[in-house]
Design a protein around this motif. Structure first.
Motif, short mmCIF file in Angstrom:
data_model
loop_
_atom_site.label_atom_id
_atom_site.label_comp_id
_atom_site.label_asym_id
_atom_site.label_seq_id
_atom_site.Cartn_x
_atom_site.Cartn_y
_atom_site.Cartn_z
N VAL A 1 33.19 50.25 49.92
CA VAL A 1 33.75 49.24 49.00
C VAL A 1 35.51 50.38 48.48
N GLY A 2 34.87 52.24 48.60
CA GLY A 2 35.67 52.99 49.33
C GLY A 2 36.59 53.30 50.00
N ALA A 3 36.77 53.43 51.14
CA ALA A 3 36.90 53.48 52.84
C ALA A 3 37.37 52.42 52.90
N CYS A 4 36.76 50.72 52.76
CA CYS A 4 37.45 49.47 53.02
C CYS A 4 37.79 48.69 52.12
N PRO A 5 39.33 48.86 51.85
CA PRO A 5 40.00 47.58 50.92
C PRO A 5 39.44 46.39 50.67
N ASN A 6 39.46 45.91 52.30
CA ASN A 6 38.62 44.37 52.75
C ASN A 6 37.77 43.83 51.78
N LYS A 7 36.85 45.41 51.49
CA LYS A 7 35.52 45.08 51.11
C LYS A 7 35.82 44.67 49.19
N ARG A 8 36.71 44.56 48.35
CA ARG A 8 37.08 44.28 47.53
C ARG A 8 37.44 43.05 47.23
N VAL A 9 38.51 42.96 48.34
CA VAL A 9 39.06 41.64 47.80
C VAL A 9 38.47 40.76 47.66
N GLY A 10 38.90 39.73 46.41
CA GLY A 10 37.86 38.58 45.74
C GLY A 10 37.73 39.14 44.13
N ASN A 11 38.97 38.52 43.28
CA ASN A 11 38.65 38.28 42.03
C ASN A 11 38.91 37.02 41.35
N ALA A 12 38.85 35.75 41.57
CA ALA A 12 38.69 34.94 40.97
C ALA A 12 37.86 34.61 39.85
N GLU A 13 38.53 33.55 39.11
CA GLU A 13 37.93 33.47 37.70
C GLU A 13 36.48 32.99 37.51
N ARG A 14 36.30 33.36 36.78
CA ARG A 14 34.38 32.36 37.30
C ARG A 14 34.63 31.57 35.36
N SER A 15 34.75 30.51 35.44
CA SER A 15 34.66 29.59 33.95
C SER A 15 32.96 29.52 33.65
N ASN A 16 32.38 30.32 32.79
CA ASN A 16 30.96 30.28 32.51
C ASN A 16 30.34 28.72 32.28
N GLU A 17 31.12 28.75 30.84
CA GLU A 17 30.56 26.95 30.34
C GLU A 17 30.62 26.33 31.65
N ALA A 18 31.98 25.94 32.86
CA ALA A 18 31.67 25.06 33.54
C ALA A 18 30.99 25.15 34.48
N SER A 19 30.93 26.77 35.04
CA SER A 19 30.35 26.35 36.40
C SER A 19 28.61 26.83 36.88
N GLY A 20 27.85 27.34 35.39
CA GLY A 20 26.44 27.92 35.21
C GLY A 20 26.53 29.54 35.26
N TYR A 21 28.02 30.33 35.55
CA TYR A 21 27.51 31.56 35.96
C TYR A 21 27.67 32.51 34.10
N ASN A 22 26.95 32.78 34.48
CA ASN A 22 26.56 34.18 33.21
C ASN A 22 27.27 35.79 34.06
N ALA A 23 27.95 36.07 32.62
CA ALA A 23 28.68 37.07 32.46
C ALA A 23 27.74 38.46 31.91
N ASP A 24 26.75 38.09 31.71
CA ASP A 24 25.57 38.70 30.96
C ASP A 24 24.87 39.36 31.21
N GLY A 25 24.13 38.73 32.81
CA GLY A 25 23.05 39.01 33.86
C GLY A 25 22.17 38.23 33.57
N ALA A 26 22.00 37.33 32.94
CA ALA A 26 21.20 36.50 32.99
C ALA A 26 21.40 35.21 33.24
N SER A 27 20.64 34.09 33.34
CA SER A 27 20.92 33.16 33.70
C SER A 27 21.78 32.40 32.51
N SER A 28 22.51 31.62 32.59
CA SER A 28 22.98 30.97 31.36
C SER A 28 22.35 29.98 30.29
N HIS A 29 21.13 28.89 31.29
CA HIS A 29 20.53 28.36 30.41
C HIS A 29 19.68 29.39 29.57
N VAL A 30 19.27 30.19 30.65
CA VAL A 30 18.04 31.21 29.40
C VAL A 30 18.61 31.86 28.46
#
Length: 675
Positions: free
Chosen positions: A576-605
């Motif tokens: 990611v240091g040498a390739c700027p295109n590898k850093r592309v992608g910063n869309a928001e994640r809605s944890n409640e709506a999508s099931g994603y978890n920002a803290d590192g464990a499944s939202s269900h867990v």
């Protein structure tokens, strides 16, 4: 699957039959064209009815047995599930698909529950609603290879059984419009039909012949929802006395490698499988050595039904031992949807995709996120430009741009694109076949920082260096062709272009499967292992049989420099240091709506843990307050009756401090007549 000895017996009988077919059984090598043949119409004169051919015993029971015998298969019994396979269709969501010969109950459900390592239920079974469907299709033949395969059972379809089906004179009235005498395969498929231009075509049994109509089994689907990433789930299908188990793909998380029980993401990869004994060996390798894969990716060309619809059923049965345990994502190949226009319905009915959850307008292109990966499946046969007769304005391209914009690399640092026809391939088979697609899409994928591209189509294995526009580029994706799954068209090992192009790192014309092991945000290991070699058994390379041990063998006539190498291993790094295109992608994640978890464990867990802690705390607080209240009431009674205080056992050590002394003092200084 047929055994080697069984294949040999079929081979001798079939070659004798095919000898009478002349060109119809000839195999056309990749890139070669047969001589033009004369096509007859194969239609009996409406005015001169020939005598009837031999009558077939085709009563109701006999007819069912006869049709099953077309694949030399015993079929399935009633409502017993078969052809079971799993598809990831959303975060925490798996769709199970299966087939039965008989209907299931109207209120049928699939029971499923989370289980521990001993396959014991942990939280009670849930129910998933079952939907059912089926379809009819004319029995057709889209390739001469059905009758003269280069590998596997020979023939794949018995021409004499086709003759029996096509011969309506066995039962039709002589003055009926569908009366037809058929005595030889040439009466169905004209000599030279598949060896003459145009080559992409098919021939079908007459539509007004009821024996020419294939009715699919009843195809059932049920979606298992609210699954916990990384957990094991047992599911029981209607009509089955036993349950099956699988592991749910993990939910993408920030720094997931530090928090979830799965500290890596493994993806198994196969392609162009078909259904031969070599196919079985490739699939067995995946089941035995890659059983920890979260997902199996199929790069297209699944069943090689080639118009003969019952082969979709035999393929489903062949795959079941693997795909009922590991969820599979697939993209379409030419043999799935495009070849002669004969396969689209079967594929669409049997193999769902995560198109709805990824907001795709088509089942044939989709995306799915799990572990460290954002996987994009594309349709190689969707024109990237607007075609002359298209009814839509290149919807795959517009959807792809939206999907790439939805990626957040803090959750899914690795982007993997999957489509059937390769852009980087140094084999004459299908060389630069998808050049228009590459020109239209390569810059898009490069700008988005796609890391790996997986393809099939070429019946060989090849891995490129990181590449863009045919030049090595450290920021470009690695293109990997995995089209060596064992189908009946045989290997392409004799077709390598020399010298080996600079973009090509490894190539081999044998058979095997791949594995992508993602360790963390920046490093992954790709590994391909050879499972099978074959050798040509005829001077014209028209038939191949298994040969040698996979660790030491060589497929003949593979001419690649790596022909003897049983394993290809490459360490992939996202710089990611040498390739700027590898850093592309910063869309928001809605944890409640999508099931994603920002803290590192499944939202269900996380939800379960938090809820448990809160309930435990409430219980402790309530218990303490209740005890204190009871004690206060007890000593309040003593306050009302000072004589009770004479017994020092009436209060415990908890009140032995100033509070107890105060109580004694208070009760001694006040008269009992106050209460």
């Amino acid at each position: 699957m047929p055994s080697a000895s069984r294949s040999s017996s079929f081979a001798s009988r079939a070659r004798a039959t095919c000898a009478t077919l002349v060109v119809v059984c000839a195999r056309v090598a990749p890139g070669a064209r047969g001589s033009r043949g004369v096509r007859g119409d194969g239609v009996t004169s409406a005015f001169e009815r020939p005598p009837a051919a031999a009558v077939l015993a085709l009563g109701i029971d006999a007819r069912a047995a006869h049709e099953r015998a077309l694949l030399d298969d015993d079929g399935d019994d009633g409502d017993v599930p078969s052809q079971v396979h799993l598809t990831p269709t959303g975060i925490g969501e798996i769709t199970v698909t299966w087939a039965t010969r008989a209907r299931v109950a109207r209120d049928a459900t699939v029971a499923y529950e989370r289980v521990n390592d001993d396959d014991r239920g942990t939280n009670g079974a849930k129910k998933a609603t079952v939907t059912s469907d089926s379809y009819t299709a004319q029995i057709c033949f889209g390739s001469g290879t059905l009758f003269a395969p280069r590998m596997g059972q020979t023939p794949s379809v018995d021409p004499m059984k086709v003759v029996e089906l096509a011969n309506t004179s066995a039962w039709a009235a002589t003055d009926a419009v569908n009366y037809r005498v058929v005595r030889a395969i040439e009466d169905v498929i004209p000599a030279g039909f598949f060896a003459s231009a145009p080559y992409d075509k098919g021939v079908c049994l007459d539509y007004n012949n009821p024996d020419a109509q294939y009715h699919s089994p009843l195809i059932h689907k049920a979606t298992l929802r609210n699954l916990i990433g990384g957990s094991r789930v047992a599911y029981t299908l209607p009509g089955s006395a036993t349950s099956r188990t699988f592991t749910v793909p993990t939910v993408p998380t920030r720094h997931s490698s530090h928090h979830q029980s799965w500290t890596f993401t493994r993806i198994a990869v196969v392609g162009d499988t078909g259904q031969t004994e070599v196919t079985k060996e490739v699939l067995t390798h995946v089941a035995e050595t890659l059983s920890d894969a979260q997902v199996l990716i199929h790069t297209g060309d699944l069943a090689y039904a080639d118009g003969f619809a019952p082969r979709w059923d035999s393929f489903g049965r062949l795959m079941e031992f693997l795909t009922s345990k590991i969820p599979m994502l697939s993209v379409v190949g030419n043999h799935d949807v495009s070849v002669n226009g004969l396969e689209s319905t079967a594929y669409a009915m049997r193999y769902p995709s995560p198109s709805v959850s990824s907001k795709s307008p088509s089942q044939l292109f989709w995306s799915y996120e799990f572990g460290h990966a954002h996987v994009i499946g594309l349709n190689s046969y969707a024109n990237p430009n607007v075609g002359l007769f298209d009814g839509a304005d290149a919807p795959q391209m517009s959807w792809l741009l939206d999907d790439l914009a939805s990626i957040n690399r803090e959750y899914t640092p690795w982007i993997i694109a999957v489509f059937h026809v390769p852009w980087y391939n140094s084999n004459r088979g299908h060389f630069k076949e998808a050049e228009r697609a590459r020109i239209a899409l390569e810059q898009v994928l490069y700008d988005a920082g796609v890391d790996v591209v997986l393809n099939g189509h070429v019946h060989a294995y090849e891995r490129s260096k990181p590449v863009f526009n045919y030049a090595e580029d450290a920021c470009g994706p690695v293109h990997i062709v995995v089209g060596d799954g064992g189908n009946y068209e045989g290997p392409y090992g004799e077709g390598w272009i020399e010298p080996q192009p600079g973009f090509s790192a490894f190539r081999e014309g044998s058979f095997g499967a791949g594995s992508l092991l993602i360790h963390n945000d920046t490093h992954a290991t790709w590994e391909w292992r050879r499972t099978t070699c074959v050798a040509n058994t005829t001077a014209s390379n028209s038939y191949f049989e298994r040969s040698g041990d996979a660790s030491t063998c060589r497929t003949i006539p593979d001419v690649s420099a790596q022909a003897m190498e049983p394993v290809d291993i490459a360490i992939l790094r996202r710089d990611v240091g040498a390739c700027p295109n590898k850093r592309v992608g910063n869309a928001e994640r809605s944890n409640e709506a999508s099931g994603y978890n920002a803290d590192g464990a499944s939202s269900h867990v996380t939800t379960l843990v938090i809820t448990s802690i809160v309930l435990l705390a409430l219980w402790v607080v309530t218990s303490v307050m209740l005890v204190r209240t009871l004690r206060v009431l007890k000593y309040s009674r003593a306050y009302r009756s000072p004589s009770l205080l004479a017994n020092s056992d009436e209060y415990d050590d908890e009140f032995a401090g100033d509070g107890a002394i105060g109580l004694h003092t208070l009760s001694s200084s006040m008269g009992s007549d106050k209460f």
